[in-house]
Design an enzyme around this catalytic site. Sequence first.
Site, PDB file in Angstrom:
ATOM      1  CG  HIS A 277     -43.048  27.579   3.583  1.00  0.00           C
ATOM      2  ND1 HIS A 277     -42.027  28.126   4.339  1.00  0.00           N
ATOM      3  CD2 HIS A 277     -43.781  28.636   3.137  1.00  0.00           C
ATOM      4  CE1 HIS A 277     -42.134  29.449   4.349  1.00  0.00           C
ATOM      5  NE2 HIS A 277     -43.191  29.792   3.622  1.00  0.00           N
TER       6      HIS A 277
ATOM      7  N   GLY B  49     -51.186  32.698   2.479  1.00  0.00           N
ATOM      8  CA  GLY B  49     -51.015  31.259   2.596  1.00  0.00           C
ATOM      9  C   GLY B  49     -50.201  30.947   3.835  1.00  0.00           C
TER      10      GLY B  49
ATOM     11  CG  LEU C  61     -47.500  35.190   7.262  1.00  0.00           C
ATOM     12  CD1 LEU C  61     -48.693  34.334   7.662  1.00  0.00           C
ATOM     13  CD2 LEU C  61     -47.747  36.653   7.591  1.00  0.00           C
TER      14      LEU C  61
ATOM     15  CD  GLN D 180     -45.166  29.853   6.590  1.00  0.00           C
ATOM     16  OE1 GLN D 180     -46.096  29.526   5.883  1.00  0.00           O
ATOM     17  NE2 GLN D 180     -44.760  31.117   6.686  1.00  0.00           N
TER      18      GLN D 180
ATOM     19  CD  GLU E 269     -47.774  29.578   1.443  1.00  0.00           C
ATOM     20  OE1 GLU E 269     -47.337  28.928   2.406  1.00  0.00           O
ATOM     21  OE2 GLU E 269     -47.787  30.823   1.423  1.00  0.00           O
TER      22      GLU E 269
HETATM   23 ZN    ZN Z   1     -43.769  31.723   3.316  1.00  0.00          ZN
END
Ligand code: ZN
Length: 180
Positions: free
Chosen positions: A145, A49, A100, A54, A142
């Site tokens: 975030h 995801g 990530l 990000q 997710e």
């Molecule tokens: Zn993440």
Amino acid sequence: MAVLKIVSMGHPVLRQVADPIPLKDIQSDEIQNLIEDMVETMFDYNGLGLAAPQIDVSLQLVVMLWGFDENPENNRVRVLINPEISPETEEESKFWEGCLSVPGMRGLVSRPNKIHLKAYDQAGKAFEEHISGFAATVVQHECDHLHGKLYVDRISDMRNFAYEQEYQRYLAHPPEKEKK
Ligand code: ZN
């Protein structure tokens, strides 16, 4: 299409609350191209995801693989715009999460194992779903975030925060097996 640069923990955008996308903008070229680029970026980095913050875009947009099947062909890409989630149980599941934006690390995080999700898809259509198991964890990760939160904030015992290599060597199998 383009692979975008992913920002890492420490970048202030990861700590901001992202702005909702006005519904009339979902079909715009700008948002549609952003979605395409985010999907390409997620695949390029082998992520499950990716949330817009990000890639340094503070909008409430997530792309993710849905299904989480052993056979990746069964997994399809889903887009969540302005998602809202609420837990549907007090029962929690623990998974070793990675991100990530926190490369090379893993941490054990406990989250509600059933949630209700409401969001808009890439066509601007509202949908809702009940989600359980590992997919529920990924959706919560997710959506965090979009609210300036990282999974590391939710590790209750920092002894369960590890480098990927040592995680694979010492930690991967016992906790993963327990849950099944
Ligand atoms: Zn993440």
